[in-house]
Design an enzyme around this catalytic site. Structure first.
Site, PDB file in Angstrom:
ATOM      1  NE  ARG A 143       0.305   9.800  10.169  1.00 26.78           N
ATOM      2  CZ  ARG A 143       0.049   8.705   9.471  1.00 26.78           C
ATOM      3  NH1 ARG A 143      -1.114   8.109   9.561  1.00 26.78           N
ATOM      4  NH2 ARG A 143       0.953   8.204   8.661  1.00 26.78           N
ATOM      5  NE  ARG A 195      -6.955   4.535   5.946  1.00 23.06           N
ATOM      6  CZ  ARG A 195      -5.934   4.844   6.747  1.00 23.06           C
ATOM      7  NH1 ARG A 195      -6.023   4.662   8.035  1.00 23.06           N
ATOM      8  NH2 ARG A 195      -4.830   5.358   6.251  1.00 23.06           N
ATOM      9  CB  CYS A 203      -4.366   6.231  10.166  1.00 23.06           C
ATOM     10  SG  CYS A 203      -4.730   4.641  10.885  1.00 23.06           S
ATOM     11  CG  ASP A 205       3.034   1.283   9.440  1.00 24.10           C
ATOM     12  OD1 ASP A 205       2.664   2.123  10.279  1.00 24.10           O
ATOM     13  OD2 ASP A 205       3.148   1.541   8.226  1.00 24.10           O
ATOM     14  CE  LYS A 229      -1.720   1.567   4.050  1.00 25.74           C
ATOM     15  NZ  LYS A 229      -1.474   2.973   4.378  1.00 25.74           N
ATOM     16  CG  ASN A 230       2.687   2.513   3.470  1.00 27.05           C
ATOM     17  OD1 ASN A 230       1.490   2.811   3.351  1.00 27.05           O
ATOM     18  ND2 ASN A 230       3.255   2.314   4.651  1.00 27.05           N
TER      19      ASN A 230
END
Ligand code: UD1
Length: 418
Positions: A121, A397, A116, A305, A22-23
């Protein structure tokens, strides 16, 4: 609202294919805008964040076609440089549009990102970095206005190796005349993947994977056909799941290369993890020993993560473990939920002390963020009895049908619609 219903306590056995990261996908999809050409991206897992990113590209005027897990993006038709709030509040990675929009149009107007729920952030490093490239930035009425008409290549020294800021700066500078150097860059494998993608479409980026990245400006781009790397966080989640439930699981075509920090810890506590030509295999027979201390760090340190998943493992390991979260101040929300399942955890500021108990028991719990939600799935799979996890949209997600993967391995987990 959907939830997971788990009947825990089963061993996991079998093999799984792992989706693209995903990243990696999120910055790469944003980067499709840069070239004004056709981009084919393969093995695209339709995580909800990925779907939003494709909607943003369409809204900007790109033509997006999906064929199975292949996405074709024609960005020649893009004409807007505004990313609306309706998208940015859903997906934090909308901030990745700043760099590509500046590269393509020398302008960007992007609403503040959501995403998230893991604490504050900020995006100051993105902003300061772009200012070093002579972008004029104003923040007003919930929007970030960037004027890059006088943009210049230059030097950026990041105060912290932020993944997103490094990626944004790489993408912003790719078409600038001259050489841009990013010092104290993040070193994550997804940054190397973005470099490879940019270079495949004609860019000249060097040094990703080290802390200095050099971008030589180019003006001509080509069509590109690209497949991103496998998702090391999904790999790690499934390794930890097997460590908690016991059994033998092979993750096909995966290597230990990007998962060293986790695998080292898993081996220390008694798991067997082996890499062969066909993939990465974990085998666990008995209850594992605790990992005495885990401290999250930028790559190649232990990934934040995977912190919640490993914390869940510590709740049923033999001994006491100390987990320190250095990246996000709110990444211990999972602890209250794990305590409902019988865990013994004390949290003070950024430190959690976990005394392992012989087992967890099923309970009704709530996912409060993506990785915390994944940690709860693992806890539920290993627990005795029935667990219900609410608000699983957080989990979707970053995991594509996690319940189907675990069912393939022999777990009993169902998705329920409210
Ligand atoms: C990326 C990952 C995310 C992962 C994180 C850290 C993507 C899409 N997401 O997020 O899954 O958890 O890396 O490995 O790749 N910070 C600032 N100012 C900024 C930017 C960041 O202070 O301008 C701080 C953040 O608050 C955080 C730390 O830096 O404490 C790390 O953030 P960063 O590396 O930027 O993470 P993301 O790119 O948001």
């Amino acid at each position: 609202m959907e939830s997971f219903y788990i009947n825990g306590g089963r061993e996991l056995n079998g093999s799984l294919d792992i989706v693209s990261a995903k990243n990696s996908l999120l910055p790469i999809l944003a980067g499709c805008l840069i070239s004004g050409k056709h981009v084919i991206v393969r093995r695209v897992a339709m995580f909800s964040d990925v779907k939003y990113m494709l909607k943003i590209l369409e809204d900007l005027g790109c033509i997006v076609t999906t064929q199975g897990d292949t996405v074709i993006i024609d960005s020649s038709t893009a004409e807007k440089y505004l990313v609306k709030e309706e998208f940015t509040k859903k997906v934090r990675s909308s901030i990745f549009m700043l760099g590509p929009l500046l590269s393509r149009f020398r302008r960007a107007k992007v609403a503040y990102p959501g995403g998230c729920n893991i604490g504050n952030r900020p995006i100051d490093l993105h902003i300061k970095g772009l200012e070093c490239l002579n972008v004029k930035i104003e923040e007003k009425h919930g929007y970030i206005y960037c004027d890059g008409r006088n943009m210049k290549s230059g030097e950026v020294h990041l105060d912290f190796p932020s993944v997103g800021a490094t990626e944004n700066l790489m993408m912003a500078s790719v078409g600038l005349k001259g050489t841009t150097t990013i010092y104290n860059a993040a070193r994550e494998p997804e940054i190397v993947d973005l470099q490879n993608f940019i270079n495949a479409m004609g860019g000249k980026v060097y040094g990703a994977g080290s802390s200095t990245i050099v971008v030589e400006g180019v003006t001509l781009f080509t069509d590109v056909d690209y497949e991103p790397i496998r998702d090391r966080i999904v790999i790690g989640t499934y390794l930890v799941a097997t460590a908690m439930c016991g059994g033998k699981v092979k993750l096909l075509d995966c290597k230990r290369e990007h998962s060293h920090a986790l695998i080292t810890k898993l081996k220390q506590c008694g798991a067997s993890v082996k890499e062969s030509r066909s993939g990465l295999e974990i085998s666990v027979k008995n209850r594992l020993k605790s990992i005495p201390n885990i401290e999250t760090q930028p790559y190649p340190g232990f990934p934040t993560d995977l912190q919640n998943q490993v914390l869940a493992l510590q709740t049923i390991s033999r001994g006491t473990s100390i987990v320190v979260e250095n990246l996000y101040e709110s990444r211990f929300k999972i602890c209250n939920e794990l305590v409902k399942m019988g865990a013994d955890i004390m949290v003070k500021d950024r430190t959690a002390i976990i005394k392992g108990v012989p087992k967890l028991y099923g309970a009704n719990v709530v996912a409060t963020d993506l990785r915390g939600g994944a940690g709860l799935v693992l806890a539920g799979l290993s627990a005795e009895g029935y667990t219900t996890i609410e608000d699983i949209y957080h989990i979707d997600r970053g995991y594509l049908s996690i319940e189907e993967d675990f069912c393939k391995l022999g777990a009993e987990i169902k998705r329920l619609q409210d």
